[in-house]
Design a protein around this motif. Structure first.
Motif, PDB file in Angstrom:
ATOM      1  N   GLU A   1       7.026  10.540   6.127  1.00  0.00           N
ATOM      2  CA  GLU A   1       6.301   9.139   5.929  1.00  0.00           C
ATOM      3  C   GLU A   1       6.443   8.228   6.797  1.00  0.00           C
ATOM      4  OE1 GLU A   1       7.779   8.240   1.894  1.00  0.00           O
ATOM      5  OE2 GLU A   1       9.100   6.957   2.928  1.00  0.00           O
TER       6      GLU A   1
ATOM      7  N   ARG B   1      -7.562   9.159   5.236  1.00  0.00           N
ATOM      8  CA  ARG B   1      -6.936   7.711   5.259  1.00  0.00           C
ATOM      9  C   ARG B   1      -6.631   6.885   6.310  1.00  0.00           C
ATOM     10  NH1 ARG B   1      -1.624   6.667   2.045  1.00  0.00           N
ATOM     11  NH2 ARG B   1      -2.043   4.551   2.540  1.00  0.00           N
TER      12      ARG B   1
ATOM     13  N   THR C   1       1.658  10.013   4.076  1.00  0.00           N
ATOM     14  CA  THR C   1       2.711  11.242   4.022  1.00  0.00           C
ATOM     15  C   THR C   1       1.930  12.318   4.794  1.00  0.00           C
ATOM     16  OG1 THR C   1       1.832  11.895   1.844  1.00  0.00           O
ATOM     17  CG2 THR C   1       3.891  10.403   2.010  1.00  0.00           C
TER      18      THR C   1
ATOM     19  N   SER D   1       4.629   3.695   7.018  1.00  0.00           N
ATOM     20  CA  SER D   1       4.033   2.760   6.232  1.00  0.00           C
ATOM     21  C   SER D   1       2.576   2.204   6.942  1.00  0.00           C
ATOM     22  CB  SER D   1       4.855   1.613   5.826  1.00  0.00           C
ATOM     23  OG  SER D   1       6.102   2.066   5.225  1.00  0.00           O
TER      24      SER D   1
ATOM     25  N   PRO E   1       0.746  -1.239   0.314  1.00  0.00           N
ATOM     26  CA  PRO E   1      -0.097   0.101  -0.008  1.00  0.00           C
ATOM     27  C   PRO E   1       0.710   1.215  -0.099  1.00  0.00           C
ATOM     28  CG  PRO E   1      -0.251  -1.113   2.073  1.00  0.00           C
ATOM     29  CD  PRO E   1       0.734  -1.936   1.425  1.00  0.00           C
ATOM     30  N   GLU E   2       0.306   2.398  -0.520  1.00  0.00           N
ATOM     31  CA  GLU E   2       1.090   3.429  -0.647  1.00  0.00           C
ATOM     32  C   GLU E   2       1.424   3.987   0.898  1.00  0.00           C
ATOM     33  OE1 GLU E   2      -0.094   7.743  -2.465  1.00  0.00           O
ATOM     34  OE2 GLU E   2      -1.321   6.107  -3.114  1.00  0.00           O
ATOM     35  N   LYS E   3       2.504   4.670   0.777  1.00  0.00           N
ATOM     36  CA  LYS E   3       2.874   5.175   2.085  1.00  0.00           C
ATOM     37  C   LYS E   3       2.038   6.373   2.678  1.00  0.00           C
ATOM     38  CE  LYS E   3       7.501   3.568   2.499  1.00  0.00           C
ATOM     39  NZ  LYS E   3       8.946   3.662   3.188  1.00  0.00           N
TER      40      LYS E   3
ATOM     41  N   ASP F   1      -3.468  13.339   3.780  1.00  0.00           N
ATOM     42  CA  ASP F   1      -4.854  12.820   3.452  1.00  0.00           C
ATOM     43  C   ASP F   1      -5.196  12.289   4.976  1.00  0.00           C
ATOM     44  OD1 ASP F   1      -7.296  11.637   2.696  1.00  0.00           O
ATOM     45  OD2 ASP F   1      -6.557  10.058   1.275  1.00  0.00           O
TER      46      ASP F   1
END
Ligand SMILES: [Zn+2]
Ligand SMILES: [Zn+2]
Length: 153
Positions: free
Chosen positions: A17, A108, A6, A19, A2-4, A105
């Motif tokens: 960032e 998220r 940030t 994880s 999955p995208e980190k 974000d």
């Protein structure tokens, strides 16, 4: 993978960032959070120190003893003044507490799982539908820890 996750300070000098999706997310109503953030409540989440990477910027660390007697370092941007994260917490070794509003974000991550130091809540702020703790969540009701002058960290 999955995208980190940030985030950054207001001016963008500090970026970071990590994880792993945070599990501990809280609204803290302690006076210390109110003063150091300038907001009615401090919303933050914890990230394992090993997972937290500063990508840019040189945060200014302000180290002090909070009302609980624990030591913390509040890290803020020397350019824009935003409080971004807290580390070197004597009460929570190995954890970094990141201000929720600094996320690129915020939607998220999951919402707060608890509200703490609600005894210092500003009366017109409404309680979320999650467990409410007058002090630290690990202070037993009626214990000296619960009534001692508090501050998270
Ligand atoms: Zn900045
Ligand atoms: Zn607090």
């Amino acid at each position: 993978m999955p995208e980190k996750f940030t985030g950054r300070c207001e001016c963008g000098a500090i970026t970071y960032e990590f994880s792993d999706a945070p599990e501990f997310v809280a609204n803290c109503h302690c006076r210390d959070c109110q003063r150091s953030s300038g907001a009615v409540t401090g919303s933050y989440f914890s990230v394992a120190e090993d997972d937290f990477t500063l990508l840019s910027g040189n945060p200014k660390g302000y180290s002090y003893v909070v009302a609980s007697g624990n030591t913390v370092v509040r890290n803020f941007c020397p350019e824009c003044g935003a409080r971004v994260f807290t580390d070197h917490l004597s009460g929570f070794p190995g954890q970094v507490f990141v201000m929720l509003g600094s996320l690129d974000d915020p939607e998220r991550i999951e919402p707060p799982i608890m509200e703490i130091f609600t005894r210092d809540r500003i009366s017109w702020t409404k309680a979320l539908d999650v467990p409410q703790f007058p002090a630290r969540p690990d202070a037993a009701p009626g214990s000296p820890e619960e009534s001692a002058p508090g501050g998270c960290g």
